[in-house]
Design a protein around this motif. Structure first.
Motif, mmCIF file in Angstrom:
data_model
loop_
_atom_site.group_PDB
_atom_site.id
_atom_site.type_symbol
_atom_site.label_atom_id
_atom_site.label_comp_id
_atom_site.label_asym_id
_atom_site.label_seq_id
_atom_site.Cartn_x
_atom_site.Cartn_y
_atom_site.Cartn_z
ATOM 1 N N LEU A 40 0.826 -1.214 0.000
ATOM 2 C CA LEU A 40 0.000 0.000 0.000
ATOM 3 C C LEU A 40 0.858 1.261 0.000
ATOM 4 O O LEU A 40 0.511 2.248 -0.656
ATOM 5 N N SER A 41 1.984 1.227 0.709
ATOM 6 C CA SER A 41 2.880 2.396 0.680
ATOM 7 C C SER A 41 3.411 2.623 -0.732
ATOM 8 O O SER A 41 3.629 3.765 -1.145
ATOM 9 N N LEU A 42 3.607 1.533 -1.462
ATOM 10 C CA LEU A 42 4.047 1.653 -2.855
ATOM 11 C C LEU A 42 2.939 2.292 -3.708
ATOM 12 O O LEU A 42 3.193 3.211 -4.488
ATOM 13 N N CYS A 43 1.689 1.825 -3.524
ATOM 14 C CA CYS A 43 0.571 2.390 -4.299
ATOM 15 C C CYS A 43 0.424 3.895 -4.070
ATOM 16 O O CYS A 43 0.089 4.637 -4.988
ATOM 17 N N TYR A 44 0.625 4.342 -2.824
ATOM 18 C CA TYR A 44 0.380 5.744 -2.480
ATOM 19 C C TYR A 44 1.623 6.623 -2.595
ATOM 20 O O TYR A 44 1.595 7.784 -2.195
ATOM 21 N N ASN A 45 2.742 6.055 -3.118
ATOM 22 C CA ASN A 45 3.952 6.850 -3.333
ATOM 23 C C ASN A 45 4.082 7.118 -4.838
ATOM 24 O O ASN A 45 4.509 6.250 -5.602
ATOM 25 N N PRO A 46 3.690 8.324 -5.309
ATOM 26 C CA PRO A 46 3.629 8.563 -6.757
ATOM 27 C C PRO A 46 4.942 8.300 -7.493
ATOM 28 O O PRO A 46 4.926 7.740 -8.588
ATOM 29 N N GLU A 47 6.071 8.700 -6.892
ATOM 30 C CA GLU A 47 7.360 8.494 -7.579
ATOM 31 C C GLU A 47 7.643 7.004 -7.756
ATOM 32 O O GLU A 47 8.021 6.550 -8.834
ATOM 33 N N LEU A 48 7.445 6.237 -6.681
ATOM 34 C CA LEU A 48 7.756 4.807 -6.752
ATOM 35 C C LEU A 48 6.713 4.036 -7.537
ATOM 36 O O LEU A 48 7.043 3.088 -8.257
ATOM 37 N N ALA A 49 5.449 4.432 -7.432
ATOM 38 C CA ALA A 49 4.398 3.765 -8.220
ATOM 39 C C ALA A 49 4.633 4.004 -9.716
ATOM 40 O O ALA A 49 4.443 3.097 -10.537
ATOM 41 N N ALA A 50 5.058 5.223 -10.060
ATOM 42 C CA ALA A 50 5.387 5.501 -11.466
ATOM 43 C C ALA A 50 6.591 4.664 -11.890
ATOM 44 O O ALA A 50 6.616 4.093 -12.985
ATOM 45 N N GLU A 51 7.568 4.571 -11.005
ATOM 46 C CA GLU A 51 8.764 3.762 -11.318
ATOM 47 C C GLU A 51 8.384 2.309 -11.630
ATOM 48 O O GLU A 51 8.793 1.766 -12.660
ATOM 49 N N VAL A 52 7.568 1.655 -10.794
ATOM 50 C CA VAL A 52 7.238 0.246 -11.081
ATOM 51 C C VAL A 52 6.341 0.116 -12.324
ATOM 52 O O VAL A 52 6.419 -0.879 -13.031
ATOM 53 N N THR A 53 5.540 1.146 -12.601
ATOM 54 C CA THR A 53 4.737 1.124 -13.842
ATOM 55 C C THR A 53 5.652 1.120 -15.064
ATOM 56 O O THR A 53 5.371 0.462 -16.067
ATOM 57 N N LEU A 54 6.750 1.879 -14.963
ATOM 58 C CA LEU A 54 7.672 2.022 -16.105
ATOM 59 C C LEU A 54 8.593 0.815 -16.285
ATOM 60 O O LEU A 54 9.080 0.565 -17.392
ATOM 61 N N GLN A 55 8.829 0.055 -15.213
ATOM 62 C CA GLN A 55 9.800 -1.051 -15.297
ATOM 63 C C GLN A 55 9.513 -2.030 -16.439
ATOM 64 O O GLN A 55 10.417 -2.333 -17.237
ATOM 65 N N PRO A 56 8.269 -2.544 -16.571
ATOM 66 C CA PRO A 56 8.032 -3.486 -17.683
ATOM 67 C C PRO A 56 8.069 -2.817 -19.058
ATOM 68 O O PRO A 56 8.300 -3.489 -20.067
ATOM 69 N N ILE A 57 7.853 -1.497 -19.102
ATOM 70 C CA ILE A 57 7.948 -0.777 -20.380
ATOM 71 C C ILE A 57 9.413 -0.726 -20.817
ATOM 72 O O ILE A 57 9.757 -0.992 -21.965
#
Ligand code: CP3
Length: 344
Positions: free
Chosen positions: A45-62
């Motif tokens: 949940l801390s990952l979901c609510y951390n915009p920088e880190l949530a964006a980072e994991v979204t970008l990883q598979p890209i």
């Protein structure tokens, strides 16, 4: 203006020589870089609510695979939390929520207008992503469908047969329908805010639609998807909507027409040949390789991938799995799947 991104072209009804690809749960535990960022965040949940880190994991598979779409990293259970439910995740088990089973439980939930206070970090993740994604990559926002979200809110956890939700729907239909209406209204505002922040497509995940049969499917899977889609189209007419009534079986037929969604996502319990004949006639379909191939790999992965591409090649198609990739998947198998799709 006609869209140029491949996913948007398929969603507009175009038959492409090679289907665009993304993958459910493409940001997830099968990737070492995801596990590292999740550890840095502390918990899910801390990952979901951390915009920088949530964006980072979204970008990883890209970065790793060059998928044609990125899906916002968040969870369908953030909306119940924003509506006032308690939410936590038990490692190795899954989500837990405070339950809604009585009028008093329902009365403790907050109004739809208040959801954005909790969900603002999610919109910030979307804004970061729109600035960071390659120009050819489509950004998909999402929410759970009201029925699926309600199954978790009623039971307080995932259930194999959605028993508590079915019990409430039969024993206190008025309360069940009031809960569904609250979730539906919240979902419309949540998805509209994701679109305002930059989401280019939205997907509605009805993971437990398969346990609704006949009239119940019409009332609690079709009608809410129709209501959400119509409300979003009124505010954002050009944003495509993907519906995923998982395990709907024969009820996949006509789902797009009845709800107004631009694309129907298919699980792998239906064959691609059947879907071409009965579902793709109404427009774009997405799917539907069994996610176990991402674990087992080998010749069967390549053969099955090519068979799905061939079966759905005469109409608009977005290649995907039939459900989320699992943590035990081999990242190399994902590359083999992508190569098999793009080799044709
Ligand atoms: O697909 C993506 O990459 C985007 C992010 C995303 C997640 N969940 C991240 C996640 C999306 C689209 C979802 C949707 C979701 N969440 C659904 C609908 C789709 C489906 O799978 O049927 C549902 C039912 C949920 C609820 C949920 N979230 C459960 C039941 C669990 C526990 C099961 C599990 O896989 O651990 C989650 C946790 C979750 N959501 C994880 C991820 C990456 C794993 C959490 C972790 O890192 O420990």
């Amino acid at each position: 203006m006609a869209p140029t991104k491949t996913i948007l072209r398929a969603l507009a009804g175009e038959t492409l020589p090679t289907p665009p690809i993304w993958m459910m749960r493409q940001a997830g535990r099968y990737l070492p870089e995801y596990r590292a960022t999740r550890a840095e965040a502390g918990d899910f949940l801390s990952l979901c609510y951390n915009p920088e880190l949530a964006a980072e994991v979204t970008l990883q598979p890209i970065r790793r695979y060059g998928f044609d779409a990125a899906i916002l990293f968040a969870d369908i259970l953030l909306l119940p939390q924003a509506l006032g439910a308690d939410l936590w995740f038990v490692t190795g088990e899954g989500p837990r929520l405070s339950t809604v089973q009585t009028q008093a439980d329902f009365d403790k939930l907050g109004p739809v207008e208040d959801i954005h206070e909790t969900l603002n970090p999610i919109y910030e993740t979307v804004r970061i992503l729109r600035g960071a994604l390659p120009s050819e990559t489509t950004l998909i926002g999402f929410a759970g469908a009201p029925w699926t979200v309600a199954t978790y809110m009623i039971a307080g956890r995932g259930t194999p047969d959605q028993g508590p939700a079915h019990a409430l729907r039969q024993e206190n239909t008025a309360l069940f329908e009031a809960l569904l209406a609250r979730i539906t209204a919240g979902t419309i505002d949540y998805l509209a805010a994701q679109i305002d922040a930059g989401a280019e497509v939205v997907k509605i995940f009805d993971s437990w639609a398969g346990s609704l049969k006949g009239e119940a499917f019409e009332k609690y899977a079709v009608a809410p998807a129709q209501e959400i889609t119509a409300a979003l189209k009124e505010r954002h007419p050009h944003i495509p909507v993907i519906g995923f009534p998982r395990e709907a079986g024969d009820a996949y037929i006509g789902f797009a027409r009845a709800t107004g969604v631009d694309c129907v996502a298919l699980d792998n319990s239906v064959s691609a040949e059947w879907a071409a004949q009965h579902v793709q006639v109404d427009g774009c379909v997405q799917g539907n390789l069994a996610s176990r191939h991402m674990v087992t790999g080998g010749a069967a992965l390549v053969e099955e991938t090519k068979a799905i591409v061939a079966a759905l090649s005469k109409g608009p198609h977005i290649f995907n799995l039939g459900h989320g990739i699992t943590p035990d998947a081999d990242p190399d198998n994902v590359q083999r799947m992508i190569d098999a799709v793009r080799e044709g």
